[in-house]
Motif scaffolding. Structure first.
Motif, PDB file in Angstrom:
ATOM      1  N   ARG A 220       0.770   4.036   9.201  1.00 31.17           N
ATOM      2  CA  ARG A 220       0.082   3.739   7.944  1.00 31.17           C
ATOM      3  C   ARG A 220       0.649   4.620   6.831  1.00 31.17           C
ATOM      4  NH1 ARG A 220      -6.029   3.802  10.355  1.00 31.17           N
ATOM      5  NH2 ARG A 220      -6.142   1.611  11.021  1.00 31.17           N
ATOM      6  N   ARG A 221       0.461   4.175   5.601  1.00 31.28           N
ATOM      7  CA  ARG A 221       0.910   4.953   4.449  1.00 31.28           C
ATOM      8  C   ARG A 221       0.134   6.258   4.352  1.00 31.28           C
ATOM      9  NH1 ARG A 221       3.480   1.292   0.621  1.00 31.28           N
ATOM     10  NH2 ARG A 221       3.037  -0.877   1.193  1.00 31.28           N
TER      11      ARG A 221
ATOM     12  N   ARG B  18       3.923  -6.641   3.977  1.00 31.31           N
ATOM     13  CA  ARG B  18       2.659  -6.144   3.422  1.00 31.31           C
ATOM     14  C   ARG B  18       2.436  -6.569   1.971  1.00 31.31           C
ATOM     15  NH1 ARG B  18      -1.125  -5.382   3.796  1.00 31.31           N
ATOM     16  NH2 ARG B  18      -1.883  -3.250   3.562  1.00 31.31           N
TER      17      ARG B  18
ATOM     18  N   GLU C 137      -5.679  -2.308  11.389  1.00 27.54           N
ATOM     19  CA  GLU C 137      -4.657  -2.681  10.427  1.00 27.54           C
ATOM     20  C   GLU C 137      -3.618  -1.568  10.319  1.00 27.54           C
ATOM     21  OE1 GLU C 137      -6.097  -4.045   6.654  1.00 27.54           O
ATOM     22  OE2 GLU C 137      -7.877  -4.963   7.568  1.00 27.54           O
TER      23      GLU C 137
ATOM     24  N   ALA D 197      -1.672   5.492  -1.017  1.00 24.39           N
ATOM     25  CA  ALA D 197      -1.443   4.172  -1.593  1.00 24.39           C
ATOM     26  C   ALA D 197      -0.228   4.216  -2.516  1.00 24.39           C
ATOM     27  CB  ALA D 197      -2.670   3.712  -2.368  1.00 24.39           C
TER      28      ALA D 197
ATOM     29  N   SER E 242       8.605  -4.470   7.155  1.00 26.85           N
ATOM     30  CA  SER E 242       7.151  -4.301   7.133  1.00 26.85           C
ATOM     31  C   SER E 242       6.628  -4.208   5.707  1.00 26.85           C
ATOM     32  CB  SER E 242       6.751  -3.050   7.912  1.00 26.85           C
ATOM     33  OG  SER E 242       7.025  -3.170   9.291  1.00 26.85           O
ATOM     34  N   LEU E 243       7.345  -3.481   4.858  1.00 25.87           N
ATOM     35  CA  LEU E 243       6.912  -3.336   3.474  1.00 25.87           C
ATOM     36  C   LEU E 243       6.943  -4.673   2.745  1.00 25.87           C
ATOM     37  CD1 LEU E 243       8.717   0.022   2.642  1.00 25.87           C
ATOM     38  CD2 LEU E 243       6.251  -0.324   2.874  1.00 25.87           C
TER      39      LEU E 243
ATOM     40  N   GLU F 128      -1.782  -8.696   5.495  1.00 26.07           N
ATOM     41  CA  GLU F 128      -2.015  -7.528   6.330  1.00 26.07           C
ATOM     42  C   GLU F 128      -1.239  -7.678   7.634  1.00 26.07           C
ATOM     43  OE1 GLU F 128      -6.113  -9.132   8.515  1.00 26.07           O
ATOM     44  OE2 GLU F 128      -6.236  -7.648   6.914  1.00 26.07           O
TER      45      GLU F 128
ATOM     46  N   MET G 217       5.067   7.384   5.738  1.00 24.93           N
ATOM     47  CA  MET G 217       4.155   6.881   6.762  1.00 24.93           C
ATOM     48  C   MET G 217       3.738   7.979   7.728  1.00 24.93           C
ATOM     49  SD  MET G 217       3.843   3.533   6.211  1.00 24.93           S
ATOM     50  CE  MET G 217       4.662   2.407   5.055  1.00 24.93           C
TER      51      MET G 217
ATOM     52  N   ASP H  49       0.469  -0.495   8.272  1.00 31.62           N
ATOM     53  CA  ASP H  49       1.390  -0.777   7.166  1.00 31.62           C
ATOM     54  C   ASP H  49       2.838  -0.920   7.602  1.00 31.62           C
ATOM     55  OD1 ASP H  49      -0.454  -0.736   4.927  1.00 31.62           O
ATOM     56  OD2 ASP H  49      -0.643   1.414   5.290  1.00 31.62           O
ATOM     57  N   ALA H  50       3.197  -0.340   8.736  1.00 33.70           N
ATOM     58  CA  ALA H  50       4.592  -0.404   9.187  1.00 33.70           C
ATOM     59  C   ALA H  50       4.636  -0.501  10.700  1.00 33.70           C
ATOM     60  CB  ALA H  50       5.372   0.819   8.716  1.00 33.70           C
TER      61      ALA H  50
END
Length: 310
Positions: free
Chosen positions: A142-143, A205, A165, A146, A201-202, A209, A151, A167-168
């Motif tokens: 995850r990040r 996103r 959930e 924000a 992944s970015l 999700e 990560m 982010d990557a």
């Protein structure tokens, strides 16, 4: 998002290079699913260990398989780009990306299929990566903040629930929907290896999700805590640093760009001050790091002959 009125159809994309024994096991797992894939796509990155001959055996004449034998090594990034491109021409709605060392459990695809139907708003899913019997948290991140591309690994306690959930995700069990791929395009083949999964992944996103399904499991057949005997950078590190610097510049903020270089630079200084690394290796590493930053800034991607396997 995807059409959820019909049962999800999966294409499994396997990228391989000179790891025949692992490939055989990987294929066995992919082809023995409770919910069978529509297609198993194997990208052979110019292997010289008998992989080509293996892929010519009778079982691969089945319509279940689509074999692509490359004449040169495209790297993992090029292999996955080719694999997703190939999958788009097939009938599958969902594309599972794995290397040849990822052994998906028999219920992996059926677990993802249930999640697809339960989450019509979601365009990408992942499963749990286990190595040597332990959850490897490096693959789901995850990040930190924000708007940042820095990560952090998702802690193991989060895996105790049904899903979460992220982010990557690495290309070790990432499942992405056709509609998302049609929006964002293919993985960045010019990365060659490393951080192609972060960049992809970015992009994912930006449109949906990514949801990890904890009952969907795979065994990543590698060493969980392998360490190098030398601090001298390998040829692979060039692509890791360059691609990360490039990703920070493209998707991150100013802090990301500064820290992406500052952290490995300070690490080198520490290694030298503590006599962990020789002066010769320190200079070599620093020159590579600076080359990576320069190439990323100028957008110079692709294979660099000074840093190529063999």
């Amino acid at each position: 998002m995807e059409n959820r009125q019909e049962e999800p159809r999966f294409s499994v994309i396997i990228v391989t290079c000179n790891r025949l024994a692992l490939l055989k096991e990987c294929v066995a797992h992919a082809s023995n699913q409770e919910k069978m894939p529509e297609k198993i796509i194997i990208i052979n990155n110019a292997s010289t260990d008998g992989t080509l001959e293996y892929l010519q055996e009778e079982q691969f004449q089945s319509p279940l398989y689509h074999i692509v034998n490359e004449s040169e090594n495209l790297g993992g990034a090029g292999g996955f780009s080719r694999g997703v491109e190939t999958a788009l021409a097939e009938k599958g709605d969902w594309f599972l990306l794995i290397d040849d060392d990822a052994m998906i459990a028999p219920d992996f695809l059926s677990s993802i299929a249930e999640a697809v139907k339960s989450h019509p708003e979601c365009g990408a899913f992942t499963g749990v990566v286990e190595t040597e019997g332990q959850i490897d948290t490096l693959h789901r991140r995850r990040r930190k903040k924000a708007g940042s591309v820095q990560m952090v690994n998702i802690p193991e306690e989060v895996y105790k629930g049904e899903e979460f959930e992220l982010d990557a995700a690495s290309f070790c069990g990432l499942v992405v929907g056709r509609k998302i791929v049609e929006k964002i395009g293919l993985p960045e083949k010019e990365f060659f290896i490393w951080n192609d999964d972060l960049e992809y992944s970015l992009r994912i996103r930006m449109h949906t999700e990514i949801r990890n399904i904890n009952r969907a499991r795979l065994n990543h057949k590698t060493n969980l805590y392998s360490q190098r005997s030398s601090k001298r950078y390998l040829w692979k590190d060039y692509y890791g640093f360059r691609n990360y610097f490039y990703t920070c510049r493209k998707y991150g903020n100013k802090t990301d760009c500064i820290m992406s270089y500052a952290i490995p630079r300070l690490r080198l200084i520490y290694w030298r001050m503590q006599h962990i690394i020789s002066r010769k290796d320190y200079v070599y590493n620093l020159e590579m790091l600076n080359r990576c930053r320069k190439d990323a800034k100028q957008g110079k991607l692709g294979i660099v002959k000074e840093y190529f396997p063999g």
